[in-house]
Design a protein around this motif. Structure first.
Motif, mmCIF file in Angstrom:
data_model
loop_
_atom_site.group_PDB
_atom_site.id
_atom_site.type_symbol
_atom_site.label_atom_id
_atom_site.label_comp_id
_atom_site.label_asym_id
_atom_site.label_seq_id
_atom_site.Cartn_x
_atom_site.Cartn_y
_atom_site.Cartn_z
ATOM 1 N N LYS A 72 -11.609 -2.253 -4.310
ATOM 2 C CA LYS A 72 -11.084 -1.018 -4.904
ATOM 3 C C LYS A 72 -10.024 -0.380 -4.009
ATOM 4 O O LYS A 72 -9.027 0.142 -4.498
ATOM 5 C CB LYS A 72 -12.222 -0.036 -5.177
ATOM 6 N N GLN A 73 -10.232 -0.445 -2.698
ATOM 7 C CA GLN A 73 -9.275 0.130 -1.752
ATOM 8 C C GLN A 73 -7.966 -0.662 -1.681
ATOM 9 O O GLN A 73 -6.943 -0.123 -1.284
ATOM 10 C CB GLN A 73 -9.891 0.195 -0.345
ATOM 11 N N HIS A 74 -8.004 -1.919 -2.065
ATOM 12 C CA HIS A 74 -6.838 -2.802 -1.949
ATOM 13 C C HIS A 74 -6.368 -3.349 -3.291
ATOM 14 O O HIS A 74 -5.649 -4.342 -3.350
ATOM 15 C CB HIS A 74 -7.168 -3.968 -1.008
ATOM 16 N N LYS A 75 -6.756 -2.685 -4.364
ATOM 17 C CA LYS A 75 -6.483 -3.185 -5.714
ATOM 18 C C LYS A 75 -4.999 -3.467 -5.959
ATOM 19 O O LYS A 75 -4.629 -4.520 -6.480
ATOM 20 C CB LYS A 75 -7.015 -2.199 -6.746
ATOM 21 N N ALA A 76 -4.120 -2.555 -5.574
ATOM 22 C CA ALA A 76 -2.682 -2.738 -5.815
ATOM 23 C C ALA A 76 -2.142 -3.932 -5.038
ATOM 24 O O ALA A 76 -1.386 -4.742 -5.585
ATOM 25 C CB ALA A 76 -1.915 -1.478 -5.439
ATOM 26 N N GLU A 77 -2.540 -4.063 -3.778
ATOM 27 C CA GLU A 77 -2.055 -5.186 -2.970
ATOM 28 C C GLU A 77 -2.578 -6.508 -3.506
ATOM 29 O O GLU A 77 -1.861 -7.505 -3.532
ATOM 30 C CB GLU A 77 -2.476 -5.015 -1.503
ATOM 31 N N LEU A 78 -3.842 -6.524 -3.907
ATOM 32 C CA LEU A 78 -4.415 -7.744 -4.476
ATOM 33 C C LEU A 78 -3.632 -8.158 -5.722
ATOM 34 O O LEU A 78 -3.307 -9.334 -5.901
ATOM 35 C CB LEU A 78 -5.890 -7.540 -4.811
ATOM 36 N N ARG A 79 -3.330 -7.191 -6.579
ATOM 37 C CA ARG A 79 -2.586 -7.469 -7.804
ATOM 38 C C ARG A 79 -1.188 -8.010 -7.476
ATOM 39 O O ARG A 79 -0.695 -8.917 -8.118
ATOM 40 C CB ARG A 79 -2.503 -6.210 -8.654
ATOM 41 N N ASP A 80 -0.556 -7.444 -6.439
ATOM 42 C CA ASP A 80 0.807 -7.840 -6.087
ATOM 43 C C ASP A 80 0.886 -9.208 -5.420
ATOM 44 O O ASP A 80 1.836 -9.950 -5.650
ATOM 45 C CB ASP A 80 1.437 -6.810 -5.141
ATOM 46 N N TYR A 81 -0.089 -9.555 -4.589
ATOM 47 C CA TYR A 81 0.074 -10.732 -3.731
ATOM 48 C C TYR A 81 -0.822 -11.923 -4.050
ATOM 49 O O TYR A 81 -0.432 -13.060 -3.792
ATOM 50 C CB TYR A 81 -0.104 -10.339 -2.261
ATOM 51 N N VAL A 82 -2.013 -11.711 -4.583
ATOM 52 C CA VAL A 82 -2.895 -12.844 -4.887
ATOM 53 C C VAL A 82 -2.529 -13.375 -6.266
ATOM 54 O O VAL A 82 -2.614 -12.661 -7.265
ATOM 55 C CB VAL A 82 -4.382 -12.446 -4.839
#
Length: 135
Positions: A72-82
Motif C-alpha cells: 500500500k505504501q509503494h502502490k504507485a511505484e509498483l504500478r510504474d515499474y513492475v
C-alpha cells in the motif's frame, strides 16, 4: 527469524524469486530488496518458481500483513515499474493451480502473473516484455 522467498537481483531488471525455502531472507529483508528495485526507477519483472499454492492461507499472518502494508505504501511505484511476474512450473497439474492463483495475485499486486512451463520460456518472455536482447 521467519523465512520467506529468496530474492536475487544480480540480473536486474530480471528479479529472481525462489520460493523453495532454500533462502534465509526474512520478510523484512525481502521488502528491503524490493525497495532497492523500486529505487532504480526502471521497469523490471519478477521470475519465480517453487511456490506452494496449496498452503494454508492463514499461515504467516504477520508476514502477510507486513507485505500488504508495504504494498500500500509503494502502490504507485509498483504500478510504474513492475511489469509482470513470470512463474515457472513444469508440472501441468501444478500449473493449473498457479494459473488460478494468478488471478488473485494480479488483483492484489496490480501486475499480471504469467505462468510458463520452463525458465527458458519465462526469461525469453521477460526480455521481450522489457524490450531487451537476451543475448
Amino acid at each position: 527469524m521467519r523465512q520467506t522467498m529468496q530474492i536475487d537481483i544480480q540480473d536486474f531488471p530480471l528479479v529472481r524469486m525462489d520460493y523453495s525455502g532454500a533462502g534465509h531472507q526474512s520478510i523484512e529483508e525481502t521488502l528491503q530488496i524490493f525497495e532497492q528495485c523500486l529505487q532504480r526507477k526502471q521497469g523490471f519483472v519478477f521470475l519465480g518458481w517453487a511456490a506452494d499454492f496449496d498452503k494454508d492461507p492463514n499461515e504467516n499472518v504477520a508476514d502477510r500483513r507486513a507485505v500488504s502494508l508495504w504494498m500500500k505504501q509503494h502502490k504507485a511505484e509498483l504500478r510504474d515499474y513492475v511489469k509482470a511476474m513470470y512463474y515457472v512450473e513444469p508440472s501441468a497439474v501444478k500449473r493449473l493451480a498457479a494459473k488460478a492463483f494468478a488471478v488473485i495475485y494480479g488483483k492484489f499486486w496490480g501486475h499480471p502473473m504469467i505462468v510458463t512451463e520452463s525458465r527458458d520460456e519465462a526469461v525469453r518472455q521477460d526480455y521481450e516484455l522489457l524490450g531487451l536482447s537476451s543475448e
